[in-house]
Design an enzyme around this catalytic site. Sequence first.
Site, PDB file in Angstrom:
ATOM      1  N   LYS A  97     -11.325   2.867  18.896  1.00 54.98           N
ATOM      2  CA  LYS A  97     -10.120   3.105  19.376  1.00 54.98           C
ATOM      3  C   LYS A  97      -9.716   3.820  19.606  1.00 54.98           C
ATOM      4  CE  LYS A  97      -6.657   3.091  15.680  1.00 54.98           C
ATOM      5  NZ  LYS A  97      -6.987   2.889  14.244  1.00 54.98           N
TER       6      LYS A  97
ATOM      7  N   GLU B  14      -6.660  -2.216  -2.705  1.00 56.86           N
ATOM      8  CA  GLU B  14      -5.376  -1.832  -3.893  1.00 56.86           C
ATOM      9  C   GLU B  14      -5.160  -1.923  -4.927  1.00 56.86           C
ATOM     10  OE1 GLU B  14      -3.365  -2.570   0.649  1.00 56.86           O
ATOM     11  OE2 GLU B  14      -5.128  -3.311  -0.988  1.00 56.86           O
TER      12      GLU B  14
ATOM     13  N   ARG C  46       0.438  -6.562  -3.584  1.00 51.07           N
ATOM     14  CA  ARG C  46      -1.731  -7.117  -3.350  1.00 51.07           C
ATOM     15  C   ARG C  46      -2.063  -6.987  -5.212  1.00 51.07           C
ATOM     16  NH1 ARG C  46      -3.895  -6.319   2.277  1.00 51.07           N
ATOM     17  NH2 ARG C  46      -4.766  -8.831   2.001  1.00 51.07           N
TER      18      ARG C  46
END
Length: 619
Positions: free
Chosen positions: A285, A371, A399
């Site tokens: 990244k 979640e 969610r």
Amino acid sequence: MTQAKNNPFPLLHLIDSPADLRGLPKQKLNQVSDELRQFLLSSVSKSSGHLASGLGTVELTVALHYVFKTPFDHIVWDVGHQAYPHKILTGRRDRLHTIRQKDGLHPFPWREESEYDVLSVGHSSTSISAALGLAIAAEREGENRKTVAIIGDGALTAGMAFEAMNHAGDVAPDMLVILNDNDMSISENVGALNNHFARLLSGKVYTSLREGSKQLLSALPSMRELVSRAEEHVKGMVTPGTIFEELGFNYIGPIDGHDVDALVDTLSNMRTLKGPQLLHVVTRKGKGYGPAEKDPIGYHGVPKFDPSIDSLPAKAPSIPSYSAVFGEWLCEVAQGDNKLMAITPAMREGSGMVEFARRFPKQYFDVAIAEQHAVTFASGLAIAGMKPVVAIYSTFLQRAYDQLIHDVALQNLDVLFAIDRAGIVGADGPTHQGAFDLSFMRCIPNLIIMTPSDENECRLMLSTGYLHQGPAAVRYPRGNGTGVDYSPLEALTIGKSRTVRSGKKIAILNFGTLLGEAVLAAEKLDATVIDMRFVKPLDIEAVLAAAEQHDILVTLEENAVSGGAGSAVSEALAAARVNQSVLHLGLPDSFIKHGSQDEIRAELLLDAEGIEAQIKARI
């Protein structure tokens, strides 16, 4: 193709579509990747936006569009932070500077924006499920259309991804899942040797040998099982792909995700393979820009900055954000209560929990992008006598709706939900606007719902919910507070509003942080302003009194009008058989596009001038 003279990106400016990219010789792809990375850095540093993820997927994106015949072949991106290079290569290069801005490019892949954006995304872990549907449809179509899902940036931590893989392994369509693994650095064993190994595992010789051997031994079930197990164990010893093999995927990798030649070779081989395939690609990244490589979290989403300076601009001292206020409250309460347990689904920085995680590591739990698990995990802690606080964005709580109802509210468990990014979020657009939480929570029994009007109210409401025996939610917006002084932490009287301004004929019943705008409008209209504080339980006494003393009630909230706090007011009036004119101000029955928070509020007439104008129009 269009040629740009004296341009620092000579090859990139020849590419107006992936077809142009595929027209280049393979040996030019390294130069294309270099130019693409520099263009991305140059553009995002001027416009702001997501940076580190895209820097890490440059070579992968180039290889994908070089090997696959997009848009005929379907490439499905997960989350979308990593898709900026994809936007650049698919005809949106010259508009990238408008990304995340009002009327500019959408921050994530978006179907209405481009035929190359197969799935509109924003939340994580959706790519494999959608790709599976596309792959099954492609088989029925019979035109040899290929389907690829790219998942990464932590998105494989969510259960939905594994649910999709389990299903894909069962129905076994031709599809490719690429795991963009950017959570570890590329060590020696993920270099040339593994690239060579990946080519072998994906090549025709190995594939035909494996399938031929299985066919030859098909008449000998016990022998075939032995060979299958041997293959599985051999691959398990030299690759980390056993779990994917168990789910029914043929695992290839890991491969260096910054070696564009190896990517093209491996993807070309895998394009012809049958059944579910998984390619494990290791990337870094922030690749190619030193500061982003060193601090991929800090450079995940960036403001405007100077790439020649090895740091982002320092934030000027300002009023703390609501997220920071929440983080400070957590630390303050945890100092005197070791039963407080703070939970986040991979939003430590965004939810203001960095300091808490450092100071109270044994009371801090990052459950990754999961979640549903976060909420039910909290219910287990509550059953055991702990005091769980779930810090979660409004749109991410969607969610875990079943868990909120079934695992917390139904059992009346002592869980506090600190709901960040409620209301207009801004540049992240429709997938992140916190437009629905009041509507979907208000109908749940046992749940207390609070809407602070400033940061001090936010602290008091967090304490109120924390001290309450049962489930409670405090919803607050993205951005800074108002700069008010703090009062000592204490519990508010549940279900009690406060009158902020007294006026005539018009009463504005405010829910949340639009209070300042409401007061400004009220001063022009000589209206009463009541800060309702609680959506549930509603201060019905205050509502009935306001109805008796005023000609019109105006409800104001930064939530969908449909089913929101204003609906609660109308329901209370109807139950009391009070015939009262009510104007509901809030978010419309449509998805809210991206732009700055101020721009969107002004467009929706939720600033002071807009509130005044809407009331005058009604009168």
